[in-house]
Write an enzyme that holds these catalytic residues in place. Sequence first.
Site, PDB file in Angstrom:
ATOM      1  N   GLY A  70      -0.678 -14.488 -11.159  1.00  0.00           N
ATOM      2  CA  GLY A  70      -1.256 -13.485 -10.274  1.00  0.00           C
ATOM      3  C   GLY A  70      -1.862 -12.323 -11.033  1.00  0.00           C
ATOM      4  CE1 TYR A  94       3.712  -7.920  -0.322  1.00  0.00           C
ATOM      5  CE2 TYR A  94       3.157  -5.587  -0.174  1.00  0.00           C
ATOM      6  CZ  TYR A  94       3.369  -6.716  -0.928  1.00  0.00           C
ATOM      7  OH  TYR A  94       3.228  -6.664  -2.291  1.00  0.00           O
ATOM      8  CG  ASN A 125      -4.436   0.545  -3.136  1.00  0.00           C
ATOM      9  OD1 ASN A 125      -4.094  -0.280  -2.307  1.00  0.00           O
ATOM     10  ND2 ASN A 125      -4.456   1.843  -2.881  1.00  0.00           N
TER      11      ASN A 125
END
Length: 312
Positions: free
Chosen positions: A14, A137, A166
């Site tokens: 990822g 989440y 972010n």
Amino acid sequence: MNVTDRIYVAGHKGLVGSAIMRALEQQGYSHLITRSSSELDLRDRQQVDDFFETEEIDYVFLAAAKVGGIAANNDYPADFIRDNLLIQTNVIDAAYRAKVQKLMFLGSTCIYPKYAPQPLKEEHLLTGELEPTNMPYAIAKIAGINMCQSYNRQYGTRFISVMPTNLYGPGDNFDLHTSHVLPALIRKFHEAKVQNQPVVEVWGTGNPKREFLHSDDLADACIYLMKNYEDSEIVNIGVGEDIAIKDLAGMIMEIVGYQGEISFNSSIPDGTPRKLVDVSKINALGWTAQTPLAEGLQELYRTFQTEFLVKQ
């Protein structure tokens, strides 16, 4: 954490995990343990238990998670809460029983209340209502934080939790339905340029502000904290500056070289109005982010052109 220690990076393919892998390799760590999701389903407790029993792991970076933007969170809420709860529960508990030296749990700034004071301080956790669009989440991540803290208190483990803002960087997700705002905008503006589209639609009003951290900076921070931080309380990781989505769109428009116009679709929810993290804690510990946003965006656009488009 020594270069000869056995280090497991969960979620190594990822955005976050691959950055941690690159940083560890660059710093000379030679015993990095990885498994793809096809080799090891972290949602399966027995598989996770067997893995930890056989691999004799010293350190764990728990970067594996089911992630996505507003659309994905809205369409698949059950998947987000179930998969994340299973992944983190299985790995954290197995790490405790296998007596790993230390584990780092990677959360997200979506754990903070929607209308928490800005910038977001670590103590704002659980002081108000969450943003509805990513609540499943966020609840899963909050549970992971509390699980690490509870294991530390009851079992004396060394489990720490970090909250990145972010993220963007190499290996980013450019799928328009499941990606976050920054890579989605890069793809939208590029395709509009290539197809000579007169207008690019940007979701929301463009008014929300977001903070963006390069994944390589995050990886550097994670390794730094794994070496230097022992407390159960969470630590924010960010740059300490944010930007309005409309201004971000303008920056990306210029980098891509798109000559058309931008239209903001206000019928799409904005999400949290602002998410700027207070980074005074990690700065006081001796770490600060190094990558300017403009430089990082240019690099990401080159990555999009040389990697993502080639695979299409």
